[in-house]
Design an enzyme around this catalytic site. Sequence first.
Site, mmCIF file in Angstrom:
data_model
loop_
_atom_site.group_PDB
_atom_site.id
_atom_site.type_symbol
_atom_site.label_atom_id
_atom_site.label_comp_id
_atom_site.label_asym_id
_atom_site.label_seq_id
_atom_site.Cartn_x
_atom_site.Cartn_y
_atom_site.Cartn_z
ATOM 1 N N GLU A 258 0.822 -1.206 0.000
ATOM 2 C CA GLU A 258 0.000 0.000 0.000
ATOM 3 C C GLU A 258 0.867 1.272 0.000
ATOM 4 O O GLU A 258 1.809 1.388 0.789
ATOM 5 C CB GLU A 258 -0.937 -0.020 1.220
ATOM 6 C CG GLU A 258 -1.822 1.200 1.374
ATOM 7 C CD GLU A 258 -2.742 1.441 0.188
ATOM 8 O OE1 GLU A 258 -3.334 0.486 -0.323
ATOM 9 O OE2 GLU A 258 -2.854 2.618 -0.228
ATOM 10 N N THR A 307 -6.234 2.733 -5.034
ATOM 11 C CA THR A 307 -5.973 1.294 -4.942
ATOM 12 C C THR A 307 -6.753 0.519 -6.006
ATOM 13 O O THR A 307 -6.221 -0.357 -6.683
ATOM 14 C CB THR A 307 -6.385 0.745 -3.562
ATOM 15 O OG1 THR A 307 -5.589 1.358 -2.573
ATOM 16 C CG2 THR A 307 -6.178 -0.754 -3.478
ATOM 17 N N HIS A 484 0.437 3.065 -5.547
ATOM 18 C CA HIS A 484 0.460 4.478 -5.948
ATOM 19 C C HIS A 484 1.311 5.252 -4.959
ATOM 20 O O HIS A 484 1.824 4.671 -3.998
ATOM 21 C CB HIS A 484 -0.956 5.066 -6.017
ATOM 22 C CG HIS A 484 -1.778 4.767 -4.783
ATOM 23 N ND1 HIS A 484 -1.568 5.379 -3.576
ATOM 24 C CD2 HIS A 484 -2.788 3.884 -4.576
ATOM 25 C CE1 HIS A 484 -2.416 4.898 -2.678
ATOM 26 N NE2 HIS A 484 -3.164 3.973 -3.249
HETATM 27 C C1 GP9 Z 1 -9.027 0.280 1.225
HETATM 28 C C2 GP9 Z 1 -7.661 0.355 0.692
HETATM 29 C C3 GP9 Z 1 -7.195 1.782 0.517
HETATM 30 O O1 GP9 Z 1 -9.661 -0.941 1.191
HETATM 31 O O2 GP9 Z 1 -7.478 -0.449 -0.392
HETATM 32 O O3 GP9 Z 1 -7.617 2.372 -0.643
HETATM 33 P P1 GP9 Z 1 -6.984 3.744 -1.214
HETATM 34 O O4 GP9 Z 1 -7.459 4.849 -0.306
HETATM 35 O O5 GP9 Z 1 -5.503 3.622 -1.191
HETATM 36 O O6 GP9 Z 1 -7.523 3.851 -2.581
HETATM 37 MN MN MN Z 2 -3.976 2.421 -2.017
#
Ligand code: GP9
Ligand code: MN
Length: 721
Positions: A258, A307, A484
């Site tokens: 993430e 995401t 990202h």
């Molecule tokens: C939430 C996680 C975050 O389930 O995948 O999403 P993002 O805010 O990074 O798009």
């Molecule tokens: Mn994300």
Amino acid sequence: MTKLKNILNTRLGFFSLAVVLFWAKTYLSYTREFSLGVTGAMQQFILFFNPVASTVLFFSIALYFKKSKKAYTALFVIYFLLSTLLFANILYYREFSDFLAVTTMLGAGNVAGGLGASTTALLTASDIFYWIDFVFLLGLVLTKKIKIDMRPYKKRSAIAITTLAVTLFAGNLALSESNRPQLLARTFDRNYIVKYLGINFFTMYDGYQTAQSNQNKANADESDMEAVLSYLDDHYAAPNPDMFGIAENRNVIYLHLESFQQFLIDYELEDENGELHEVTPFLNSIYHDQQTQSFSNLFHQVGQGKTSDSEMLLENSLFGLPQGGAFTQVGGSNTFESAYQILGSEKGYTSAVMHGNVGSFWNRNNTYKQMGVDYFFDASYYDMSEGNTLEYGLKDKLFFKESVQYLEQLPQPFYTKMISVSNHFPYPLDEANVDFKPAQTADDTINNYFVTAHYLDQAVEEFFNYLKDSGLYENSVIVLYGDHYGISNSRNKTLAPLLGEDPETWDGYNNDMMQRIPLMYHIPGTTNGKINEQFGGQVDMLPTLMHLLGVETKDNVMLGTDLFSADHDQTVAFRNGDVVTPKYTINGSNIYDTATGELIEEPSEEVIAEKEKLKEAVATQLSLSDSILNSDLLRFYTPEGLKEIDPASYDYQNQIERLKAVNAELGDKSTSLYHLNGGRSTADLYKTNAPDVPGLRGQYIGFFVCCFSLLNGLLQKEKPM
Ligand code: GP9
Ligand code: MN
């Protein structure tokens, strides 16, 4: 009392009573029926406040009727319809933990259709309370306890009430946007829309979006696919024979890192004593491993769908939409040709996604069905108790640990994506988990980014150790990627000194370079790993992986090209239209030399022509992607061998029972790790130093505390009164 009665005997008085009753009922249902994840006093207040605007708005329609009887009847009809909508959502939520989308209402025929035979099973005796207000109100009028006000109601006053409703809504929206910026622009989760703006608003907004997307779809036909197919013909990049099939038949484990940016790789943060600390030592070791094909010039290409856009890119080789999230806008209804479907059809893979957050986030629970994800383990499969979670979901160390009980049940080969979440803005981490000193800039978001990235690094290492100990490792390809940026452009100048850059000279070029993310294909047993320097984007990840697995992609709709191919196109499109190639970086109207970062102040005719060509190439790629998604073009084209899927046949509940049944049916032929381990779980091989998991000592103490209280309870009972 008589005063109150007099008020209720007026049209406005009765109207107000109806508003208050419906408001109370809605609020009650919010707190009793839905898990909206309300945190903090502000969100509490917004939740309490949000039913009022739309209730006043809808009820005010009744005030426009001149004739009294008609006006009262209209009010009852509206009251009944809104109650039905609320109640339908309550029932639907009990079954699906989600709100009723307009397509579901239309598509499944009706709510009961969507719920199947289980509707009655979802009813409880206390549901009577969701109707008692209506009966009560009707009773008051029918028994003449409240008299119908026969005086005509002024149109001007009705307009005033409607205006009041709109004003209340504007206030509601302003408060919501300040608490949750880009709420409507990104519409990441139906729960969020309901939490902030209410069920009625959600239904209207969803209806509007559905109408828009239906219009786009109705206007499209097979011929629209021609432009796409001819683009694919021109751009196809044949696989590199040295790489094709080198990971054939292996399990695929995507590790979603993430908000992880490339600059973290090999980065050492200096502390106040001048000592350097490696932020992500484990990921760095994987990056440099001879079994890893790493990329140093790979860019994320996501838009507002963050995401979920990265998921769209890497599993469909399509971009997110220019506004909002593609998953939320079209994910629940479109036809896809995803990695899940390709590997399922052509190589017999079982697919799964694991993520410690609610399934409705980014509309994953619906989109994954359209994409053919066999199993989706969302928050309901994890221990999400307080203390185990951070802002966006389960802590990574716990997430990976808990996931192995699902992983070991999947028939092999499997294709799984594990979406981590702890390294997410604003990068909070509880004291007990902090094992790295934050940076010392003026911006805490930046400072803590290093801390949570370090935590993620440790979590991934623990998971790798398990893969090795359980034997899954040798037979898998582990793909690690950043989805990202984690530090937004607006913060980059503050970060600049930590990267040895001068904030004064930081510019668009630097911002674009910061969009690099790591991409690593870790293929145990291989020895030709290296750091590949060719440029590429997330749109290229699908053809690249398919070729590594020995799957040809000539007939598939993929807008990217295999990164290892000699014909790979190194033109990288950003979702906002910026372009990066090894030669030029085009940021807005500026052209930079990519190698030196220098702004080309007076570009020659030739350079300008090249710039235009690149801009156009990127615009074409993006607009083809947009029309594929907006017009749902893939419904007109199915490549040979791809099995069409029926989204309605996917069900993400009771999956462990289902998996166990699948394996039991396979008997000795079962390929799950669980079976290969002699019908025993491998979960106890998992080692974590997560302070949230009680160690053996903690478990002993827990056991004794439990025994003691039990004994104590018994003794208390024995005592004479
Ligand atoms: C939430 C996680 C975050 O389930 O995948 O999403 P993002 O805010 O990074 O798009
Ligand atoms: Mn994300």
